[in-house]
Write a protein that holds these residues in place. Structure first.
Motif, PDB file in Angstrom:
ATOM      1  N   ARG A   1       0.841  -1.198   0.000  1.00 34.91           N
ATOM      2  CA  ARG A   1       0.000   0.000   0.000  1.00 34.91           C
ATOM      3  C   ARG A   1       0.874   1.245   0.000  1.00 34.91           C
ATOM      4  O   ARG A   1       1.871   1.331   0.726  1.00 34.91           O
ATOM      5  CB  ARG A   1      -0.923  -0.013   1.214  1.00 34.91           C
ATOM      6  N   VAL A   2       0.501   2.212  -0.832  1.00 31.28           N
ATOM      7  CA  VAL A   2       1.175   3.519  -0.842  1.00 31.28           C
ATOM      8  C   VAL A   2       0.083   4.567  -0.602  1.00 31.28           C
ATOM      9  O   VAL A   2      -0.618   4.981  -1.520  1.00 31.28           O
ATOM     10  CB  VAL A   2       1.967   3.761  -2.155  1.00 31.28           C
ATOM     11  N   GLY A   3      -0.068   4.985   0.659  1.00 33.63           N
ATOM     12  CA  GLY A   3      -1.227   5.783   1.036  1.00 33.63           C
ATOM     13  C   GLY A   3      -0.874   7.083   1.716  1.00 33.63           C
ATOM     14  O   GLY A   3       0.276   7.328   2.076  1.00 33.63           O
ATOM     15  N   SER A   4      -1.904   7.909   1.916  1.00 32.45           N
ATOM     16  CA  SER A   4      -1.729   9.137   2.696  1.00 32.45           C
ATOM     17  C   SER A   4      -2.302   8.894   4.096  1.00 32.45           C
ATOM     18  O   SER A   4      -3.091   7.974   4.308  1.00 32.45           O
ATOM     19  CB  SER A   4      -2.416  10.310   2.007  1.00 32.45           C
ATOM     20  N   ALA A   5      -1.875   9.730   5.041  1.00 28.16           N
ATOM     21  CA  ALA A   5      -2.262   9.492   6.440  1.00 28.16           C
ATOM     22  C   ALA A   5      -2.231  10.790   7.232  1.00 28.16           C
ATOM     23  O   ALA A   5      -1.514  11.733   6.882  1.00 28.16           O
ATOM     24  CB  ALA A   5      -1.306   8.478   7.075  1.00 28.16           C
ATOM     25  N   GLY A   6      -3.020  10.816   8.309  1.00 25.41           N
ATOM     26  CA  GLY A   6      -3.079  11.985   9.192  1.00 25.41           C
ATOM     27  C   GLY A   6      -2.256  11.744  10.452  1.00 25.41           C
ATOM     28  O   GLY A   6      -2.458  10.743  11.145  1.00 25.41           O
ATOM     29  N   ALA A   7      -1.349  12.667  10.754  1.00 21.17           N
ATOM     30  CA  ALA A   7      -0.415  12.484  11.874  1.00 21.17           C
ATOM     31  C   ALA A   7      -1.109  12.591  13.228  1.00 21.17           C
ATOM     32  O   ALA A   7      -1.935  13.481  13.446  1.00 21.17           O
ATOM     33  CB  ALA A   7       0.700  13.519  11.782  1.00 21.17           C
ATOM     34  N   PHE A   8      -0.732  11.694  14.150  1.00 24.22           N
ATOM     35  CA  PHE A   8      -1.198  11.726  15.544  1.00 24.22           C
ATOM     36  C   PHE A   8      -0.119  12.288  16.471  1.00 24.22           C
ATOM     37  O   PHE A   8      -0.402  12.579  17.627  1.00 24.22           O
ATOM     38  CB  PHE A   8      -1.517  10.309  16.026  1.00 24.22           C
ATOM     39  N   GLN A   9       1.117  12.333  15.997  1.00 21.65           N
ATOM     40  CA  GLN A   9       2.245  12.712  16.863  1.00 21.65           C
ATOM     41  C   GLN A   9       2.783  14.072  16.418  1.00 21.65           C
ATOM     42  O   GLN A   9       2.889  14.344  15.220  1.00 21.65           O
ATOM     43  CB  GLN A   9       3.365  11.661  16.769  1.00 21.65           C
ATOM     44  N   PRO A  10       3.158  14.940  17.376  1.00 23.49           N
ATOM     45  CA  PRO A  10       3.589  16.300  17.029  1.00 23.49           C
ATOM     46  C   PRO A  10       4.871  16.355  16.210  1.00 23.49           C
ATOM     47  O   PRO A  10       5.088  17.312  15.459  1.00 23.49           O
ATOM     48  CB  PRO A  10       3.796  16.972  18.398  1.00 23.49           C
ATOM     49  N   ASP A  11       5.711  15.320  16.318  1.00 21.27           N
ATOM     50  CA  ASP A  11       6.969  15.358  15.565  1.00 21.27           C
ATOM     51  C   ASP A  11       6.821  14.808  14.146  1.00 21.27           C
ATOM     52  O   ASP A  11       7.797  14.755  13.389  1.00 21.27           O
ATOM     53  CB  ASP A  11       8.080  14.619  16.320  1.00 21.27           C
TER      54      ASP A  11
ATOM     55  N   ILE B   1       3.249   1.657   3.198  1.00 19.88           N
ATOM     56  CA  ILE B   1       4.143   2.804   3.307  1.00 19.88           C
ATOM     57  C   ILE B   1       3.249   4.031   3.127  1.00 19.88           C
ATOM     58  O   ILE B   1       2.497   4.117   2.148  1.00 19.88           O
ATOM     59  CB  ILE B   1       5.248   2.747   2.230  1.00 19.88           C
ATOM     60  N   LEU B   2       3.318   4.937   4.082  1.00 24.28           N
ATOM     61  CA  LEU B   2       2.375   6.063   4.110  1.00 24.28           C
ATOM     62  C   LEU B   2       3.124   7.380   4.081  1.00 24.28           C
ATOM     63  O   LEU B   2       4.277   7.460   4.525  1.00 24.28           O
ATOM     64  CB  LEU B   2       1.530   5.986   5.390  1.00 24.28           C
ATOM     65  N   THR B   3       2.442   8.418   3.572  1.00 26.72           N
ATOM     66  CA  THR B   3       2.992   9.773   3.620  1.00 26.72           C
ATOM     67  C   THR B   3       2.017  10.659   4.382  1.00 26.72           C
ATOM     68  O   THR B   3       0.803  10.608   4.132  1.00 26.72           O
ATOM     69  CB  THR B   3       3.190  10.339   2.204  1.00 26.72           C
ATOM     70  N   ILE B   4       2.537  11.461   5.291  1.00 24.35           N
ATOM     71  CA  ILE B   4       1.678  12.341   6.087  1.00 24.35           C
ATOM     72  C   ILE B   4       1.106  13.456   5.193  1.00 24.35           C
ATOM     73  O   ILE B   4       1.857  14.233   4.600  1.00 24.35           O
ATOM     74  CB  ILE B   4       2.453  12.941   7.281  1.00 24.35           C
ATOM     75  N   SER B   5      -0.239  13.480   5.108  1.00 26.85           N
ATOM     76  CA  SER B   5      -0.917  14.486   4.276  1.00 26.85           C
ATOM     77  C   SER B   5      -1.589  15.557   5.120  1.00 26.85           C
ATOM     78  O   SER B   5      -2.013  16.586   4.598  1.00 26.85           O
ATOM     79  CB  SER B   5      -1.968  13.804   3.395  1.00 26.85           C
ATOM     80  N   ASP B   6      -1.727  15.289   6.431  1.00 28.14           N
ATOM     81  CA  ASP B   6      -2.341  16.276   7.325  1.00 28.14           C
ATOM     82  C   ASP B   6      -2.006  15.893   8.761  1.00 28.14           C
ATOM     83  O   ASP B   6      -1.485  14.808   9.010  1.00 28.14           O
ATOM     84  CB  ASP B   6      -3.868  16.328   7.121  1.00 28.14           C
ATOM     85  N   SER B   7      -2.290  16.819   9.662  1.00 23.87           N
ATOM     86  CA  SER B   7      -1.972  16.556  11.066  1.00 23.87           C
ATOM     87  C   SER B   7      -3.191  16.806  11.926  1.00 23.87           C
ATOM     88  O   SER B   7      -3.794  17.885  11.859  1.00 23.87           O
ATOM     89  CB  SER B   7      -0.834  17.462  11.527  1.00 23.87           C
ATOM     90  N   LEU B   8      -3.548  15.799  12.738  1.00 22.45           N
ATOM     91  CA  LEU B   8      -4.643  16.008  13.687  1.00 22.45           C
ATOM     92  C   LEU B   8      -4.172  16.829  14.876  1.00 22.45           C
ATOM     93  O   LEU B   8      -4.976  17.344  15.628  1.00 22.45           O
ATOM     94  CB  LEU B   8      -5.215  14.660  14.141  1.00 22.45           C
TER      95      LEU B   8
END
Ligand SMILES: O=P(O)(O)O[C@H]1O[C@H](CO)[C@@H](O)[C@H]1O
Ligand SMILES: O=c1cc[nH]c(=O)[nH]1
Length: 232
Positions: free
Chosen positions: A87-97, A199-206
């Motif tokens: 999988r090559v996807g986008s994802a929303g970050a849960f961690q501040p770093d 494998i994911l790429t951060i597309s936004d941050s919660l």
């Protein structure tokens, strides 16, 4: 031909990259593959086979969410003998770093989906990446100096949660980010004895609300694709 994929036997490679977005599949095929043939247009869920450095590889859109991804992965495994699901996807970050465009390699996937409760009742199955693919991805990223984090991700059935703080309980347990398919893909791979890695790429941050555009999510996530194409 299967119910949702119109390819003929042999049209699909043993290794398939799996973006949720079918237009990301088209972009990957046009940008990274040579001698490319489109083998699926059913429901607009585009699928392509081509070559990368002489090796046959396919890329198939899965749609959004565990049920859609599991339909495509089931047919890829059972009807087309696919052995490696990446999988090559986008994802929303849960961690501040974790910042925009950072890479996350999913070692495991927690979920709020009932998918495994249907099978295991009140016990919990732990959807886990293929160790072999995980090791290859980590080795490749390190060799090329590509920064990444590896760990547990959340495959959520809910994109728009009523509670903007819902992510905090997952974050407090070290979960890196949210996406919507990995737990289903890892579960199917385990069931049928094939390999899977997300494998994911951060597309936004919660955490801070920053996000990239829809066009960037389609066409600018090349680093994770580079890793995914080099796992042989
Ligand atoms: O960018 P893709 O691969 O679709 O992945 C993420 O984006 C979609 C939600 O916008 C969900 O499918 C989620 O898993
Ligand atoms: O599922 C997803 C994908 C990207 N960003 C999110 O917040 N969730």
């Amino acid at each position: 031909m299967s119910l949702h994929i119109e390819a003929k036997k042999g049209d699909i490679a043993e290794t398939v990259l799996l973006p949720g977005d079918p237009l990301r599949a088209k972009w990957i095929a046009e940008t990274f593959l040579e001698n490319t043939v489109c083998y699926n247009k059913i429901r607009g869920m585009l699928g392509y086979t081509g070559t990368y450095n002489g090796r046959r590889i396919s890329v198939q859109g899965t749609g959004m969410g565990i049920p859609s991804a599991m339909i495509y992965c089931h047919e890829l495994i059972k009807d087309y003998q696919v052995k490696n699901l990446i999988r090559v996807g986008s994802a929303g970050a849960f961690q501040p770093d974790l910042r925009l465009l950072d890479i996350v390699i999913a070692m495991s996937a927690s979920t709020n989906s009932g998918l495994n409760r249907i099978t295991f009742k009140d016990a919990d199955f732990a959807p886990t990446a293929s160790f072999d693919l995980l090791l290859k991805a980590v080795d490749y990223a390190k060799e090329k100096g590509i920064d990444f984090k590896a760990g547990n991700v959340l495959s959520s059935d809910i994109f728009y949660d009523d509670d903007p703080d819902y992510y905090k309980k997952w974050a407090a347990h070290g979960v890196l980010c949210a996406e919507m398919e990995t737990a289903g893909i890892y579960t199917l791979a385990a069931k049928f004895g094939v390999n899977a890695l997300s494998i994911l790429t951060i597309s936004d941050s919660l955490v801070n609300g920053e996000e990239i555009s829809a066009e960037m999510r389609e066409k600018k996530l090349g680093e994770m694709v580079e890793i995914a194409l080099n796992l042989d």
